[in-house]
Enzyme design. Structure first.
Site, PDB file in Angstrom:
ATOM      1  N   ASP A  89       5.156   2.702-112.328  1.00  0.00           N
ATOM      2  CA  ASP A  89       6.530   2.299-112.005  1.00  0.00           C
ATOM      3  C   ASP A  89       7.109   3.139-110.866  1.00  0.00           C
ATOM      4  O   ASP A  89       6.762   4.313-110.722  1.00  0.00           O
ATOM      5  CB  ASP A  89       7.402   2.431-113.266  1.00  0.00           C
ATOM      6  CG  ASP A  89       8.708   1.651-113.132  1.00  0.00           C
ATOM      7  OD1 ASP A  89       8.799   0.774-112.256  1.00  0.00           O
ATOM      8  OD2 ASP A  89       9.638   1.924-113.916  1.00  0.00           O
ATOM      9  N   HIS A 132       5.123  -1.474-102.763  1.00  0.00           N
ATOM     10  CA  HIS A 132       4.003  -2.069-103.515  1.00  0.00           C
ATOM     11  C   HIS A 132       2.687  -1.827-102.776  1.00  0.00           C
ATOM     12  O   HIS A 132       1.657  -1.558-103.392  1.00  0.00           O
ATOM     13  CB  HIS A 132       4.237  -3.566-103.739  1.00  0.00           C
ATOM     14  CG  HIS A 132       5.406  -3.851-104.636  1.00  0.00           C
ATOM     15  ND1 HIS A 132       5.575  -3.220-105.856  1.00  0.00           N
ATOM     16  CD2 HIS A 132       6.470  -4.687-104.507  1.00  0.00           C
ATOM     17  CE1 HIS A 132       6.690  -3.665-106.425  1.00  0.00           C
ATOM     18  NE2 HIS A 132       7.254  -4.548-105.627  1.00  0.00           N
ATOM     19  N   LEU A 158     -16.901   3.180-115.526  1.00  0.00           N
ATOM     20  CA  LEU A 158     -15.503   3.082-115.962  1.00  0.00           C
ATOM     21  C   LEU A 158     -15.186   1.610-116.213  1.00  0.00           C
ATOM     22  O   LEU A 158     -15.682   0.736-115.504  1.00  0.00           O
ATOM     23  CB  LEU A 158     -14.579   3.613-114.837  1.00  0.00           C
ATOM     24  CG  LEU A 158     -13.073   3.462-115.052  1.00  0.00           C
ATOM     25  CD1 LEU A 158     -12.565   4.479-116.076  1.00  0.00           C
ATOM     26  CD2 LEU A 158     -12.301   3.656-113.734  1.00  0.00           C
TER      27      LEU A 158
HETATM   28  C1  IPE Z   1       6.977  -2.268-115.994  1.00  0.00           C
HETATM   29  O1  IPE Z   1       7.820  -1.877-114.972  1.00  0.00           O
HETATM   30  C2  IPE Z   1       5.954  -3.222-115.516  1.00  0.00           C
HETATM   31  C3  IPE Z   1       4.998  -2.737-114.521  1.00  0.00           C
HETATM   32  C4  IPE Z   1       4.906  -1.539-114.037  1.00  0.00           C
HETATM   33  C5  IPE Z   1       4.070  -3.718-114.067  1.00  0.00           C
HETATM   34  P1  IPE Z   1       9.251  -2.553-114.741  1.00  0.00           P
HETATM   35  O2  IPE Z   1       9.844  -1.867-113.570  1.00  0.00           O
HETATM   36  O3  IPE Z   1       9.107  -4.028-114.654  1.00  0.00           O
HETATM   37  O4  IPE Z   1      10.004  -2.191-116.089  1.00  0.00           O
HETATM   38  P2  IPE Z   1      11.561  -2.238-116.441  1.00  0.00           P
HETATM   39  O5  IPE Z   1      12.047  -3.599-116.048  1.00  0.00           O
HETATM   40  O6  IPE Z   1      12.239  -1.169-115.640  1.00  0.00           O
HETATM   41  O7  IPE Z   1      11.640  -1.970-117.900  1.00  0.00           O
HETATM   42  C1  IPE Z   2       6.358  -1.091-110.381  1.00  0.00           C
HETATM   43  O1  IPE Z   2       7.318  -0.677-109.474  1.00  0.00           O
HETATM   44  C2  IPE Z   2       5.557  -2.251-109.857  1.00  0.00           C
HETATM   45  C3  IPE Z   2       5.794  -3.523-110.564  1.00  0.00           C
HETATM   46  C4  IPE Z   2       6.581  -3.721-111.568  1.00  0.00           C
HETATM   47  C5  IPE Z   2       5.059  -4.663-110.060  1.00  0.00           C
HETATM   48  P1  IPE Z   2       8.762  -1.345-109.421  1.00  0.00           P
HETATM   49  O2  IPE Z   2       8.699  -2.487-108.483  1.00  0.00           O
HETATM   50  O3  IPE Z   2       9.235  -1.671-110.781  1.00  0.00           O
HETATM   51  O4  IPE Z   2       9.609  -0.178-108.783  1.00  0.00           O
HETATM   52  P2  IPE Z   2      11.090   0.240-109.166  1.00  0.00           P
HETATM   53  O5  IPE Z   2      11.097   0.515-110.636  1.00  0.00           O
HETATM   54  O6  IPE Z   2      11.973  -0.888-108.797  1.00  0.00           O
HETATM   55  O7  IPE Z   2      11.320   1.458-108.350  1.00  0.00           O
HETATM   56 MG    MG Z   3      10.334  -0.616-112.139  1.00  0.00          MG
END
Ligand code: IPE
Ligand code: IPE
Ligand code: MG
Length: 260
Positions: free
Chosen positions: A31, A48, A142
């Site tokens: 995240d 990303h 792995l």
């Molecule tokens: C969780 O992250 C999903 C992934 C990392 C793929 P999110 O950014 O979507 O989670 P929330 O919405 O903050 O809980």
């Molecule tokens: C995690 O990073 C990647 C996915 C959920 C695909 P985020 O896109 O949720 O990044 P933040 O949480 O908005 O910084």
């Molecule tokens: Mg996020």
């Protein structure tokens, strides 16, 4: 008096001490990509893309060390709620990464697996996913599990649906339903349970990741945003894991006695 069941549990607790001081299965919520980009006044897509680079480093580390299974949360069943453009970008990135990296995984003896509801992906992407799994299925360094359109509640629902169908057609009896049986129908049936859960990005929640499977997993949260997560930080998480006493319901004293 100790029942046979209790003594079996103690034996299994004994087997756990020392033998698995290194995590066999690490599960990560990657995240913070969006915030990483925003901090740099860049579009979320940039974050990303940087996130994919971090994935490469972490996979490389795990393949070289004793981690047997690495599960990465790439796209949750709730991530469809994001703006359309971001969802399309994530799908395109997923496809491009798959196309570019599979041969490398194959060369490095890494088995690729996907968990999640694939039906929502394009036919082309689904075909590519199946092909990549087939191509790498016998690799042993792995197992890399990518959770894509995954939700813990989805996983449990699809398992219950299959079990219900089997009860309806007589292949199973309702008395057969047990923890072990449910486990067999989850998408992670053939994998060891996660030992170490890591979430980057500072949030301290599970966000519908592996709900059933995390029952006894050690949790590790770090404020580091995913694109900045590297081998050194993974090592820190693993070192934290190594200092923990996993009691599985036992007392600490029981575990010490058993380890003598
Ligand atoms: C969780 O992250 C999903 C992934 C990392 C793929 P999110 O950014 O979507 O989670 P929330 O919405 O903050 O809980
Ligand atoms: C995690 O990073 C990647 C996915 C959920 C695909 P985020 O896109 O949720 O990044 P933040 O949480 O908005 O910084
Ligand atoms: Mg996020």
């Amino acid at each position: 008096m100790m029942s046979t069941d209790d003594s079996n549990r103690l034996v299994s607790a004994k087997a756990l001490i020392g033998t698995h001081s290194y995590p066999r299965h690490v599960a990560i919520i990657m995240d913070g990509n969006g915030r990483w980009a925003q901090k740099r006044f860049m579009p979320r897509a940039f974050g990303h893309q940087a996130g994919v680079k971090a994935v490469r480093k972490i996979v490389e580390y795990c393949a070289k060390h004793e981690v047997e299974v690495l599960t990465l949360f790439a796209f949750s069943s709730e991530n469809w709620r994001r703006p359309k453009d971001e969802v399309s970008l994530l799908m395109a990135l997923f496809m491009a990464t798959l196309q570019r990296e599979v041969d490398k995984l194959e060369r490095n003896n890494i088995r690729l697996r996907f968990i999640g509801d694939r039906a929502a992906f394009s036919d082309k992407l689904q075909a590519k996913m199946a092909e990549a799994e087939l191509q790498t299925q016998h690799n042993t360094a792995l197992t890399l599990v990518i959770a894509a359109n995954y939700g813990g509640r989805w996983d449990l629902s699809q398992a219950f649906r299959t079990v219900a169908e089997k009860i309806a057609d007589g292949t199973l009896r309702h008395q057969d339903v047990s923890e072990q049986l449910i486990n067999q129908y989850l998408s992670t049936a053939d994998l060891p349970e996660p030992d170490l859960f890591i979430r980057t990005g500072g949030e301290q929640r599970v966000s519908n990741f592996l709900l059933w499977q995390l029952a006894y997993t050690e949790m590790y949260f770090t404020p580091t945003l995913w694109p900045d997560f590297d081998q050194k930080l993974l090592e820190e998480a693993i070192n934290s894991f190594k200092t923990r006493q996993r009691r599985f319901g036992h007392t600490g004293e029981q575990l010490l006695e058993q380890s003598l």
